[in-house]
Design a protein around this motif. Structure first.
Motif, PDB file in Angstrom:
ATOM      1  N   LYS A 157       0.915  -1.279  -0.073  1.00  0.00           N
ATOM      2  CA  LYS A 157       0.175  -0.051   0.191  1.00  0.00           C
ATOM      3  C   LYS A 157       0.898   1.162  -0.017  1.00  0.00           C
ATOM      4  N   ILE A 158       1.871   1.286   0.954  1.00  0.00           N
ATOM      5  CA  ILE A 158       2.865   2.335   0.648  1.00  0.00           C
ATOM      6  C   ILE A 158       3.522   2.750  -0.624  1.00  0.00           C
ATOM      7  N   MET A 159       4.078   1.569  -1.202  1.00  0.00           N
ATOM      8  CA  MET A 159       4.732   1.877  -2.356  1.00  0.00           C
ATOM      9  C   MET A 159       3.911   2.091  -3.617  1.00  0.00           C
ATOM     10  N   ALA A 160       2.485   1.562  -3.394  1.00  0.00           N
ATOM     11  CA  ALA A 160       1.599   1.839  -4.709  1.00  0.00           C
ATOM     12  C   ALA A 160       1.484   3.230  -5.059  1.00  0.00           C
ATOM     13  N   SER A 161       1.602   3.968  -4.004  1.00  0.00           N
ATOM     14  CA  SER A 161       1.206   5.558  -4.308  1.00  0.00           C
ATOM     15  C   SER A 161       2.804   6.019  -4.983  1.00  0.00           C
TER      16      SER A 161
END
Length: 225
Positions: A157-161
């Protein structure tokens, strides 16, 4: 994608964290780096299944059959979904798995105004390990080069942005199994190659000085408020 990372932990902390039994370089030869780039030497852990050894590998895997070392520039990362099948990585996935030691890594978030450098690290601040593969290559002149490639997976989730890929960070429990060359259960090994728990990571913007590998100092890892 993983194209830049940092390692600045104390040498003794690394030895303890990764249960190192033998090292090819001592504390006086260890250099902290805040901007590790492809083709540079990286700290890596390999094992015979019993003892963990800390050494240095060139970042950018050169397959044994390669005619030119320059192929390593294109092989800094390997997709975890296909590494076990690809001719360039198949043998290493079976017999030459390693850990690349890091404290943090960088990724660039695309925005309307350009790309913003972001730093990703453990909330705890402790060093961690990327799942990686290594190989040995002999040059026409007879020199042996030991090199590696860092595995990547889909983002949490953190890296998806920030980006559509992230390096594979192994849990402490998975590290020992990943390192053991006697383990050749591909289904088990591939089960470790997944997005890391985003609850244990943090990401923040850093100076665009990190854009150039020529810049290498503690200011690069500082958060821009």
């Amino acid at each position: 994608m993983c194209g830049r990372f940092a390692l600045y932990a104390d040498y003794k902390v690394i030895l303890e964290r990764f249960d190192i039994d033998q090292a090819s370089f001592d504390e006086t030869e260890y250099e902290q780096s805040y901007n590790i780039a492809p083709s540079q030497q990286v700290a890596a852990v390999v094992s015979d299944g019993n003892k963990n050894r800390l050494g240095k590998l060139k970042w950018g895997l050169i397959p044994p059959w390669a005619k030119d070392a320059k192929i390593g520039y294109k092989m800094i990362n390997a997709r975890s979904e296909t590494a076990a099948e690809k001719p360039s990585y198949r043998n290493a996935f079976k017999k030459k798995r390693c850990l690349v030691v890091a404290d943090s890594f960088y990724e660039w978030r695309k925005e309307e105004t350009g790309k913003t450098p972001m730093l990703i690290k453990m909330k705890s601040g402790e060093p961690f390990a990327f799942a990686a593969l290594w190989e040995s290559w002999e040059s026409p002149e007879g020199d042996t080069v030991h090199s590696c490639s860092i595995l990547t997976t889909k983002p949490n989730k953190i890296m998806a942005s920030i980006h559509d890929r992230m390096p594979v960070i192994l849990s402490k429990e998975a590290e020992k199994i990943w390192l053991d060359p006697k383990v050749q259960d591909f289904e088990l090994l591939e089960s470790f190659l997944k997005p890391y728990d985003d609850g244990e990571l943090e990401a923040y913007e850093v100076s665009d000085e990190v854009n150039s590998p020529k810049n290498n100092n503690p200011a690069l890892i500082r958060k821009i408020s």
